[in-house]
Design a protein around this motif. Structure first.
Motif, PDB file in Angstrom:
ATOM      1  N   ILE A  24      -0.889  -4.915  -1.224  1.00 22.34           N
ATOM      2  CA  ILE A  24       0.445  -4.534  -1.689  1.00 22.34           C
ATOM      3  C   ILE A  24       1.450  -5.462  -1.014  1.00 22.34           C
ATOM      4  CG2 ILE A  24       2.216  -2.737  -1.729  1.00 22.34           C
ATOM      5  CD1 ILE A  24       0.001  -1.713  -3.320  1.00 22.34           C
ATOM      6  N   VAL A  32       0.325  -2.493 -15.691  1.00 25.16           N
ATOM      7  CA  VAL A  32      -0.899  -3.157 -15.231  1.00 25.16           C
ATOM      8  C   VAL A  32      -1.112  -4.392 -16.094  1.00 25.16           C
ATOM      9  CG1 VAL A  32      -3.386  -2.962 -14.865  1.00 25.16           C
ATOM     10  CG2 VAL A  32      -1.914  -0.960 -14.512  1.00 25.16           C
ATOM     11  N   LEU A  36      -7.724  -5.018  -1.928  1.00 19.19           N
ATOM     12  CA  LEU A  36      -6.506  -4.436  -2.486  1.00 19.19           C
ATOM     13  C   LEU A  36      -5.354  -4.842  -1.584  1.00 19.19           C
ATOM     14  CD1 LEU A  36      -7.873  -0.791  -2.914  1.00 19.19           C
ATOM     15  CD2 LEU A  36      -7.631  -2.486  -4.731  1.00 19.19           C
ATOM     16  N   ALA A  52       0.702  -3.658 -11.128  1.00 16.06           N
ATOM     17  CA  ALA A  52      -0.623  -4.020 -10.630  1.00 16.06           C
ATOM     18  C   ALA A  52      -1.118  -5.231 -11.397  1.00 16.06           C
ATOM     19  CB  ALA A  52      -1.607  -2.868 -10.783  1.00 16.06           C
ATOM     20  N   ILE A 104      -3.929   3.167  -3.538  1.00 13.26           N
ATOM     21  CA  ILE A 104      -2.911   2.885  -4.554  1.00 13.26           C
ATOM     22  C   ILE A 104      -1.849   3.980  -4.582  1.00 13.26           C
ATOM     23  CG2 ILE A 104      -2.479   2.552  -7.023  1.00 13.26           C
ATOM     24  CD1 ILE A 104      -5.289   1.278  -7.209  1.00 13.26           C
ATOM     25  N   ALA A 156      -1.462 -10.632  -5.980  1.00 16.24           N
ATOM     26  CA  ALA A 156      -0.209  -9.865  -5.907  1.00 16.24           C
ATOM     27  C   ALA A 156       0.991 -10.806  -5.926  1.00 16.24           C
ATOM     28  CB  ALA A 156      -0.194  -8.999  -4.652  1.00 16.24           C
ATOM     29  N   ALA A 216      -6.069   2.001 -11.532  1.00 23.85           N
ATOM     30  CA  ALA A 216      -4.800   1.264 -11.611  1.00 23.85           C
ATOM     31  C   ALA A 216      -4.021   1.671 -12.852  1.00 23.85           C
ATOM     32  CB  ALA A 216      -5.060  -0.240 -11.606  1.00 23.85           C
ATOM     33  N   CYS A 220      -0.384   3.197 -11.970  1.00 27.42           N
ATOM     34  CA  CYS A 220       0.660   2.170 -11.966  1.00 27.42           C
ATOM     35  C   CYS A 220       1.400   2.145 -13.303  1.00 27.42           C
ATOM     36  CB  CYS A 220       0.049   0.795 -11.687  1.00 27.42           C
ATOM     37  SG  CYS A 220      -0.813   0.718 -10.106  1.00 27.42           S
ATOM     38  N   LEU A 269       0.815  -4.624  -6.593  1.00 29.83           N
ATOM     39  CA  LEU A 269      -0.557  -4.435  -6.157  1.00 29.83           C
ATOM     40  C   LEU A 269      -1.401  -5.565  -6.714  1.00 29.83           C
ATOM     41  CD1 LEU A 269      -3.050  -2.731  -5.153  1.00 29.83           C
ATOM     42  CD2 LEU A 269      -2.927  -1.541  -7.360  1.00 29.83           C
TER      43      LEU A 269
END
Length: 162
Positions: free
Chosen positions: A17, A96, A15, A59, A51, A154, A89, A93, A5
């Protein structure tokens, strides 16, 4: 396939992915809502929904600070947006990480490039139509740099998958 992410925080951010092979999975403008006063702010429910839909393995959040000449109110609003996105996040996740613009741009040879040039690079790699908006009066397509930046953030994150 592991998913990364990329987050460009703020109301005009994005955002994205991608997977570890640089395949685009999804990208969106930062979800926003209007407050009672009619002002726009980041929508934490929209961020959470995006997310949690993809359950990314990693992330990367862009770590940005104040810019010269930026007002107190706009800095407070940006800090609020950054805090919401960061918290979501961190909760959703497994890993991060934070990267300053100089880091993710420099690592990918993007230092010194304009937003338009970074958008072109992101489009060449990911073919994400969402990078471009409606045509402007001069015929050029508007750039959604929040999306192109989040894609490249990303992409930068793939290096941390070992």
């Amino acid at each position: 396939m592991r998913k990364i992410l990329g987050i460009d925080p703020g109301q005009t951010g994005g955002l994205s992915i991608v997977d570890e092979n640089f395949n685009l999975i999804d990208c969106v403008l930062m979800p926003t809502i209007k407050t009672d006063g009619g002002k726009k702010r980041v929508d934490p429910r929209g961020v959470h929904a995006f997310i949690s839909k993809y359950n990314p393995d990693l992330a990367i959040v862009e770590l940005v600070g104040a810019r010269p000449g930026q007002g107190v109110v706009s800095m407070f609003n940006f800090g609020d947006s950054f805090g919401q996105v960061r918290a979501i996040a961190e909760v959703l996740c497994a890993d991060v990480r934070y990267a300053r613009p100089q880091e993710w741009r420099g690592y990918q040879g993007l230092s010194g490039l304009s937003k338009e040039q970074i958008a072109e690079v992101a489009y060449e790699i990911f073919k994400a139509e969402a990078i471009y908006g409606k045509a402007r009066k001069d015929g050029a397509r508007a750039i959604r740099d929040g999306i192109s930046d989040s894609l490249m953030i990303a992409k930068y994150g793939v290096r941390f998958l070992e």
